[in-house]
Design a protein around this motif. Structure first.
Motif, PDB file in Angstrom:
ATOM      1  N   ALA A 189      18.752  75.365 114.169  1.00 51.12           N
ATOM      2  CA  ALA A 189      20.100  75.375 114.427  1.00 51.12           C
ATOM      3  C   ALA A 189      20.122  75.509 116.013  1.00 51.12           C
ATOM      4  O   ALA A 189      20.790  76.755 116.447  1.00 51.12           O
ATOM      5  CB  ALA A 189      20.695  76.621 113.687  1.00 51.12           C
ATOM      6  N   LYS A 190      19.988  74.397 116.626  1.00 45.14           N
ATOM      7  CA  LYS A 190      19.863  74.476 118.196  1.00 45.14           C
ATOM      8  C   LYS A 190      20.607  73.007 118.551  1.00 45.14           C
ATOM      9  O   LYS A 190      20.689  72.362 117.780  1.00 45.14           O
ATOM     10  CB  LYS A 190      18.566  74.443 118.864  1.00 45.14           C
ATOM     11  N   GLU A 191      21.004  72.983 119.637  1.00 47.55           N
ATOM     12  CA  GLU A 191      21.661  71.844 120.168  1.00 47.55           C
ATOM     13  C   GLU A 191      20.724  70.491 119.891  1.00 47.55           C
ATOM     14  O   GLU A 191      19.700  70.602 120.342  1.00 47.55           O
ATOM     15  CB  GLU A 191      21.805  72.002 121.913  1.00 47.55           C
ATOM     16  N   GLY A 192      21.425  69.740 119.666  1.00 44.36           N
ATOM     17  CA  GLY A 192      20.806  68.421 119.476  1.00 44.36           C
ATOM     18  C   GLY A 192      20.194  68.330 117.983  1.00 44.36           C
ATOM     19  O   GLY A 192      19.560  67.325 117.476  1.00 44.36           O
ATOM     20  N   TRP A 193      19.901  69.469 117.315  1.00 48.08           N
ATOM     21  CA  TRP A 193      19.193  69.532 115.856  1.00 48.08           C
ATOM     22  C   TRP A 193      17.829  69.244 116.008  1.00 48.08           C
ATOM     23  O   TRP A 193      17.480  68.118 115.296  1.00 48.08           O
ATOM     24  CB  TRP A 193      20.221  69.000 114.868  1.00 48.08           C
ATOM     25  N   PRO A 194      17.136  69.778 116.647  1.00 44.87           N
ATOM     26  CA  PRO A 194      15.781  69.604 116.676  1.00 44.87           C
ATOM     27  C   PRO A 194      15.270  69.339 115.113  1.00 44.87           C
ATOM     28  O   PRO A 194      15.097  70.425 114.561  1.00 44.87           O
ATOM     29  CB  PRO A 194      14.926  70.626 117.381  1.00 44.87           C
ATOM     30  N   ILE A 195      14.185  68.407 115.286  1.00 41.72           N
ATOM     31  CA  ILE A 195      13.710  68.415 113.745  1.00 41.72           C
ATOM     32  C   ILE A 195      12.353  69.279 113.656  1.00 41.72           C
ATOM     33  O   ILE A 195      11.384  69.303 114.323  1.00 41.72           O
ATOM     34  CB  ILE A 195      13.436  67.007 113.488  1.00 41.72           C
ATOM     35  N   GLU A 196      12.330  70.219 112.549  1.00 40.66           N
ATOM     36  CA  GLU A 196      11.034  70.840 112.097  1.00 40.66           C
ATOM     37  C   GLU A 196      10.219  70.101 111.190  1.00 40.66           C
ATOM     38  O   GLU A 196       9.151  70.232 111.232  1.00 40.66           O
ATOM     39  CB  GLU A 196      11.437  72.133 111.633  1.00 40.66           C
ATOM     40  N   PHE A 197      10.771  69.421 110.245  1.00 41.37           N
ATOM     41  CA  PHE A 197      10.185  68.826 109.184  1.00 41.37           C
ATOM     42  C   PHE A 197      10.931  67.572 108.780  1.00 41.37           C
ATOM     43  O   PHE A 197      12.140  67.529 108.783  1.00 41.37           O
ATOM     44  CB  PHE A 197       9.937  69.677 108.098  1.00 41.37           C
ATOM     45  N   VAL A 198      10.169  66.765 108.377  1.00 42.89           N
ATOM     46  CA  VAL A 198      10.551  65.407 107.563  1.00 42.89           C
ATOM     47  C   VAL A 198       9.650  64.773 106.828  1.00 42.89           C
ATOM     48  O   VAL A 198       8.361  64.798 107.121  1.00 42.89           O
ATOM     49  CB  VAL A 198      10.957  64.248 108.903  1.00 42.89           C
ATOM     50  N   SER A 199      10.129  64.358 105.412  1.00 47.17           N
ATOM     51  CA  SER A 199       9.240  63.957 104.489  1.00 47.17           C
ATOM     52  C   SER A 199       8.676  62.528 104.965  1.00 47.17           C
ATOM     53  O   SER A 199       9.401  61.666 105.565  1.00 47.17           O
ATOM     54  CB  SER A 199       9.976  63.927 103.113  1.00 47.17           C
ATOM     55  N   LYS A 200       7.464  62.306 104.349  1.00 45.52           N
ATOM     56  CA  LYS A 200       6.872  61.018 104.662  1.00 45.52           C
ATOM     57  C   LYS A 200       7.687  59.736 104.267  1.00 45.52           C
ATOM     58  O   LYS A 200       7.539  58.818 104.982  1.00 45.52           O
ATOM     59  CB  LYS A 200       5.602  60.946 104.002  1.00 45.52           C
ATOM     60  N   ASN A 201       8.506  59.677 103.362  1.00 44.00           N
ATOM     61  CA  ASN A 201       9.176  58.616 102.877  1.00 44.00           C
ATOM     62  C   ASN A 201      10.429  58.275 103.795  1.00 44.00           C
ATOM     63  O   ASN A 201      11.123  57.425 103.602  1.00 44.00           O
ATOM     64  CB  ASN A 201       9.901  58.777 101.661  1.00 44.00           C
TER      65      ASN A 201
END
Length: 1001
Positions: A287-299
Motif C-alpha cells: 500500500a504505497k505510491e505506485g503499488w510496488p509488487i510483493e508477489f506475482v504468480s508464475k502464470n
C-alpha cells in the motif's frame, strides 16, 4: 467460512451522554431509549454505565444528582470497525460489562457491539440440533430475594456480586415466582420509587423458564422471539439448574469457528500457489505510491509475456503495467473503494503486454488491514478477458437490431397457430383415405404424399421457430451433395395435390443440360422454394403456378442458377409492394383474414438467399395479373471424383478450461452433468438449489454457470437475477426440459446467455460452453459404451432402456450409470411414489395440487431423459404437455403411464441385478479405515463434494460386516448430499471400529 465485519452486526446509532450529565439524567436517558446501558463520552474516554453500576451506586447511597465525571465507571475496549467477530470474542469476554466500541480509521465512534448483537447474527442451523441445554448450561451465582423484601434489601444483595438481576421467591416456597431485571431496575430508578416498597410489586412475572432438555437450536430461537437475554433453565421438578446467557450461545459457535478459520488460513496460503496452473494470475501489492509488487504468480507470463522474476526486477511498480489511458481512472476508483471501506471490489482495465499489445483484465481486489485499521496490502486476482471484450464489442453492433425484432417475434407467435392449421387440414384430409378398404394405386400415391407433406411441414415449423430472431446471419449452413431432380420430386409431392384441389396447373421447368449433382445446402434451398411455391398456390384461384430453373453462368466447378416462381394470382399494387419484405407484413389486412399467414415467409426466404451468398429476391407483379418472384444462387458443381462422397462435418472437439457451477435440484441430473463436464476437463462445483447457487456464486469466482430453471424455492430465473446483481458479465446457460421458443426467450429475458434442452447432448453442451470458455489443444476421447452394451446377452430384452445412450451421456462411466439407476429406483420409491395417485385424483379446481403434479412430472421427465429411459420419457413428454395445456389426462393415458413406469422399473432392476461389477472388498485395515474415516468426516462436516472413487477406496478397507451394516446408507447420504446424516453414520461407524479388539473383523 464467512465471518462478517463487526460494523455489519453493530448497533450503529449509538446512544451517548456527556460526562457532565448527572446519574439521574443518564437513568432517564436509558429509560427513554429503552436501553440497558449508555456510553459516557468526555475527557476520560469512552466509559459505560449500566444497570449494575446503578445498583451499586444506590446501595452505596450515592446521590443520583451527582455528575458522571465524579464517579468511577469502566472503560469500554475499542476495536476497528472492519474487524470480524472472531477478533471480538476474546476482547469482549475479558470486559466486565461485555461491550465493545467500534472505531473508524479517523478515531470516531461508529457503533457498539454486545453479546446480544453477536447472538443476533447467528443462524440456528450452526448450533447442534441434538445438543441440549443440560449439556452446556453454566451454573452462575444466582441472586435470590423474597417477594416481600424491600427494593433496598434487593440492591444490597445485588451490589456485592456485581449483578443486575435477581430471582424472586415466594415467602413460603423456595421456587421462584418472578424476576427483577436490568430493564426493571432502570425503570425504578427513573421513576424514583420508594426503595422500601416490596420487590413483589415490581418484579416481572410469571417467570419464563426453559426445560433442560430443550436443544440449543430451539433455545436461541426462543430467546430471539421473546427478547430474553438470560435463559432460566429448570429440571423435571422445576428446580433451577442454571442460567444460560446469550454470550454462552455465541461462544459455542464462534470459538469453534475460530479454530476452523485458523486452519483455513493456512490452507489458503498453500492454495495460492495452485493458481500458477490456472487462468487466474495472483498479485500482491504494497500500500504505497505506485503499488510496488510483493508477489506475482508464475502464470503472469501467459497473460503479459513477462516472467514473474522479470516483473519483480524491472516492473516493480504495478502502475507501470496499466495502460496509460486507464491509470488515472483506476487510481481514483481504488481511492474511492478504500475510503468506503469495502472488503473487495471489481474493475476492468487494460494492461500492456511485453510485445506492446493490449490485454483486457478483470481484477478482483481484496485489501488487508492491520490491527489499527491501516491498509497494509492489496491482493489482486486477474483474469484475461481480452477475447470476451472484443466479442462484446462486435455483438454490440447487432444489439439494436435484436431489440427491434423482439416485438415482431411476439406478434409472430400469436399468428403462428393459424398458419399451422392450413397444411395440417390437408394432411388430415388425406389420412382419412388410409382406412378405405378399396385402396387403389392412386390412394397409395396419396399416402406417400401425406408422408412428404408431413416431413415438409415439420421442417418448415422447425425453421420458423428458429427464425423468430430474424438473424439469418446466424444460420448454420451445411454443404452436401444433391440433385435438382430430388428437389423437383419433393416439391411435386408437396404441392401437386393442393394445386389439383384448386384446379391449378402446377409445372416445374428445368434445364436439361445438367443432370449432375451440386454441392450446397439442399435443405435451405428447398425451404426457399417451398415458401415461394406455397405462397403462389395460396394466392392463385385459377390459372397456373410455374417454377423455372435455369443456368445463368457456368465457370469451371462453379455455376450460377436462377429460380423463378410465377403465378396467375391476385398480384399486388405498387403501393403495397414494398410491404412484402417487412416482417409480419402483408399487402393489406384483408389478406390475413382471407388467406391467413404470419407475413414472415418472404423475410425468411430473403434472408436465406443472402445467407447462401445469392442475389436478393426480386418481384415483378401487376395487381390482378399475377406475380413472379426470382433470385439467383451460386452453387458448386460436383465432379465425378467426388461422387458419393459427402462433406465430413464430424470435426474433433477439444478440452475446455475453466470453473463451472451446476445449479440443479435433482441429484441424478447433477451427476450426469458433472460426468459430462469433467470429461471436457472442467473444474465442476455442484449446487442443489437456487439459494445455494446464489450463495456459492457470492463466495467464489466461476467462468460459467449451468442453471436449471424449475427448482423449488428460488427458481432458475430468480437465481439468475440475484447472481447478475453482483456478477453482471458471468455467462449463465439455462437448462430446461422445454424445447419451445417461448422457453428460450424467457431465459434470455431473465439475463441468461444461452438455453439448452434436457437431456443434454454432449456435443451440443460442448458447443455452447466453447463460446464462453477457453479451449485447450488436447482432443476429447469418445466414450466407449457400445462394447459394454454388447456384452449384455440380454440387452435386447431391456424394454424401455437405451444403455448406449445412457452411457454416452456419462462418457462411458459404467459404475456411475449403475449408481444413478439405483438412485432412480430409490426416487421412484420416495420422491415420485405418489405421482400416479396424484395424477389419478387431479382436478382443475385444486391449483396447489396441479402445481405440485406439474413440477413432479417435469422433474421425472428430466431424470428419465438423462438416464435414457426412452419409453418413460415419451409418456412423460405427453403428460407434461397436457398439464401445460391445463388438460386433465384421460384414464387411458394414466393406465399407459402406469404400465410404462412399472415396466421401466422392472427393466432397471433387471439390469442392476445382472450387472457384472468387480468385487471391491479388500482386507480389513483398522488403522487405514480410521484414517480414511477421519478425512471423510472432515469433508462432510464442511459439505465438501465426495466422488464415487473416493467412496470406493474407503469401501475396500472395511470388513464384510461393517460394509454390509454401514456402507449402503453412507453411500446414499453422501451421493444425495445429506451431509448431516452422513456425519452421524460415520461417527457411529468410527465408534464400532474403535470398539473392535485385536483380531476382530
Amino acid at each position: 467460512m464467512f465471518f462478517p465485519k463487526l460494523i455489519e452486526l453493530a448497533t450503529r446509532n449509538v446512544i451517548t451522554i456527556s460526562e457532565q450529565a448527572s446519574i439521574e439524567q443518564a437513568v432517564h436517558h436509558m429509560r427513554e431509549h429503552n436501553i440497558r446501558d449508555v456510553i459516557v463520552t468526555g475527557k476520560k474516554g469512552l466509559r459505560i454505565i449500566t444497570a449494575k453500576e446503578l445498583v451499586k451506586l444506590s446501595a452505596d447511597k450515592v446521590p443520583f444528582t451527582q455528575s458522571l465525571d465524579n464517579i468511577n465507571l469502566n472503560q469500554v475496549p475499542t476495536i476497528a470497525e472492519t474487524a470480524n467477530v472472531i477478533d471480538a470474542i476474546t476482547l469482549i469476554s475479558e470486559h466486565v460489562d461485555e461491550h465493545l466500541c467500534l472505531i473508524n480509521p479517523d478515531g470516531y465512534l461508529t457503533g457498539i457491539i454486545s453479546y446480544s448483537d453477536l447472538a443476533a447474527s447467528l443462524d440456528p442451523q450452526f448450533l447442534a440440533q441434538n445438543k441440549s441445554l443440560r449439556q452446556v448450561v453454566r451454573l452462575s451465582r444466582i441472586v435470590r430475594v423474597r417477594v416481600d423484601d424491600s427494593l433496598e434489601q434487593a440492591f444490597k444483595k445485588l451490589a456485592p456480586l456485581n449483578q443486575s438481576a435477581a430471582l424472586v421467591l415466594a415467602d413460603s416456597d423456595t421456587q421462584p415466582v418472578g424476576i427483577i431485571t436490568q430493564s426493571d431496575l432502570i425503570r425504578l430508578f427513573d421513576e424514583k420509587v420508594d426503595w422500601q416498597r416490596p420487590v413483589g410489586d415490581y418484579m416481572s412475572s410469571p417467570l419464563v423458564t426453559l426445560h433442560e432438555d430443550m436443544t440449543l437450536h430451539d433455545a436461541l430461537n426462543f430467546s430471539r422471539e421473546q427478547h430474553i437475554k438470560r435463559l432460566v433453565v429448570v429440571d423435571e421438578q422445576e428446580r433451577i439448574c442454571g442460567i444460560l446467557h446469550q454470550k454462552d450461545l455465541v461462544a459455542l459457535v464462534y470459538q469453534d469457528w475460530a479454530a476452523l478459520l485458523k486452519s483455513q488460513k493456512r490452507q489458503a496460503e498453500a492454495e495460492r500457489d495452485l493458481f500458477a496452473g490456472g487462468p487466474v494470475s495472483v498479485l500482491i501489492w504494497h500500500a504505497k505510491e505506485g503499488w510496488p509488487i510483493e508477489f506475482v504468480s508464475k502464470n503472469i507470463e501467459q497473460l503479459l509475456g513477462y516472467s514473474s522474476e522479470m516483473i519483480d526486477k524491472s516492473q516493480g511498480l504495478y502502475s507501470n503495467l496499466i495502460h496509460l489511458e486507464d491509470r488515472q481512472r483506476i487510481e481514483q476508483e481504488r481511492a474511492r473503494y478504500l475510503d468506503e471501506g469495502l472488503g473487495f471490489w471489481e474493475s476492468r482495465y487494460r494492461l500492456m503486454h511485453k510485445d506492446g499489445s493490449i490485454r483486457w483484465v478483470y481484477d478482483y481486489t481484496r485489501p488487508e488491514y492491520n490491527d489499527r485499521g491501516e491498509l497494509v496490502k492489496l491482493y489482486g486476482y486477474l483474469l484475461d478477458q481480452t477475447e470476451y471484450i472484443l466479442l462484446n464489442e462486435q455483438l454490440a453492433v447487432s444489439q439494436q437490431r435484436a431489440l427491434q425484432a423482439d416485438q415482431a417475434k411476439s406478434e409472430f407467435l400469436a399468428n403462428m397457430s393459424h398458419e399451422i392449421r392450413t397444411p395440417m387440414n390437408a394432411i388430415i384430409g388425406l389420412s382419412e383415405l388410409i382406412d378405405d378398404p378399396k385402396m387403389s394405386i392412386d390412394s397409395k400415391t396419396k399416402i406417400k404424399q401425406i408422408q412428404q407433406a408431413a416431413r415438409g411441414l415439420m421442417s418448415v415449423l422447425n425453421d420458423i421457430l428458429d427464425f423468430t430472431r430474424l438473424e439469418t446471419t446466424q444460420v448454420q449452413l451445411v454443404e452436401e451433395d444433391f440433385y435438382l431432380a430430388d428437389i423437383e420430386e419433393s416439391l411435386k409431392g408437396l404441392f401437386q395435390y393442393a394445386a389439383q384441389a384448386k384446379n391449378l396447373v402446377f409445372t416445374i421447368d428445368t434445364d436439361v443440360q445438367f443432370p449432375q449433382a451440386f454441392i450446397g445446402d439442399k435443405f435451405r434451398l428447398t425451404q426457399i422454394l417451398t415458401n415461394l411455391v406455397g405462397n403462389a398456390i395460396k394466392f392463385t384461384e385459377q390459372g397456373f403456378v410455374r417454377l423455372v430453373i435455369r443456368i445463368v453462368k457456368l465457370e469451371g466447378e462453379q455455376a450460377c442458377l436462377s429460380f423463378e416462381v410465377s403465378d396467375s394470382g391476385i398480384g399486388i399494387s405498387a403501393e403495397n409492394k414494398a410491404k412484402l419484405f417487412q416482417p409480419f407484413s402483408q399487402a393489406d389486412g384483408s389478406i390475413t383474414r382471407q388467406y391467413g399467414g404470419s407475413g414472415l415467409g418472404l423475410v425468411i426466404s430473403q434472408g436465406l438467399v443472402e445467407a447462401l451468398n445469392g442475389e436478393g429476391i426480386e418481384l415483378e407483379t401487376l395487381e390482378g395479373k399475377g406475380s413472379t418472384f426470382s433470385f439467383r444462387l451460386p452453387l458448386k458443381l460436383r465432379n465425378d471424383a467426388q461422387a458419393g462422397s459427402a462433406v465430413n462435418l464430424d470435426e474433433p472437439i477439444f478440452q475446455l478450461k475453466g470453473r463451472v457451477l451446476v445449479v440443479e435440484d435433482n441429484p441424478i441430473n447433477r451427476q450426469v452433468l458433472k460426468a459430462q463436464l469433467e470429461s471436457f476437463g472442467l473444474n465442476v462445483t455442484l449446487a442443489a438449489s437456487g439459494e445455494e447457487g446464489v450463495e456459492v456464486c457470492n463466495q467464489a469466482m466461476f467462468d460459467l454457470v449451468l442453471m436449471d430453471i424449475q427448482m423449488p424455492g428460488i427458481d432458475g430465473f430468480q437465481a439468475t437475477l440475484l447472481i447478475k446483481q453482483t456478477h453482471p458479465d458471468l455467462p449463465i446457460i439455462a437448462l430446461t426440459a422445454s424445447a419451445t421458443q417461448q422457453s428460450r426467450e424467457k431465459a434470455l429475458q431473465a439475463g441468461m446467455t444461452d438455453h439448452l434442452c434436457k437431456p443434454i447432448d454432449s456435443q451440443l453442451l460442448h458447443f455452447a460452453l466453447a463460446r464462453w470458455l477457453e479451449q485447450g489443444n488436447r482432443p476429447i476421447r469418445a466414450s466407449r459404451s457400445s462394447s459394454f452394451e454388447q456384452s449384455f446377452a440380454f440387452g435386447f430384452k431391456l424394454k424401455g432402456i437405451s444403455i448406449k445412450q445412457g452411457l454416452s451421456r456419462l462418457e462411458g462411466n459404467q459404475k456411475l450409470y449403475r449408481h444413478l439407476l439405483a438412485n432412480f429406483l430409490r426416487q421412484m420409491d420416495g420422491t415420485y411414489h405418489s405421482l400416479y395417485g396424484l395424477l389419478l385424483s387431479l382436478s382443475n379446481q385444486n391449483l396447489a395440487e396441479w402445481v405440485q403434479v406439474k413440477a413432479m412430472t417435469h422433474s421425472l421427465k428430466s431424470v428419465a431423459s438423462n438416464l435414457a429411459l426412452i419409453d418413460l420419457t415419451d409418456v412423460l413428454n405427453h403428460l407434461d404437455q397436457k398439464l401445460s395445456d391445463q388438460l386433465v389426462p384421460s384414464e387411458v393415458e394414466l393406465n399407459q403411464f402406469q404400465q410404462v413406469m412399472n415396466q421401466t422399473i422392472e427393466s432397471v432392476k433387471f439390469l442392476i441385478d445382472n450387472w457384472q461389477s468387480e468385487a471391491v472388498l479388500g482386507v480389513f485395515d483398522k488403522q487405514g479405515a480410521l484414517e480414511q474415516l477421519k478425512t471423510l468426516k472432515a469433508a462432510v462436516h464442511v459439505n465438501e463434494y465426495i466422488s464415487l472413487d473416493r467412496l470406493t477406496a474407503f469401501e475396500k478397507v472395511l470388513s464384510k460386516d461393517l460394509l454390509e451394516r454401514y456402507y449402503p446408507e453412507i453411500q446414499l447420504a453422501v451421493t444425495e448430499f445429506n451431509f448431516r446424516q452422513a456425519e452421524v453414520l460415520l461417527s457411529a461407524l468410527e465408534k464400532d471400529i474403535l470398539a473392535l479388539v485385536p483380531g476382530e473383523q
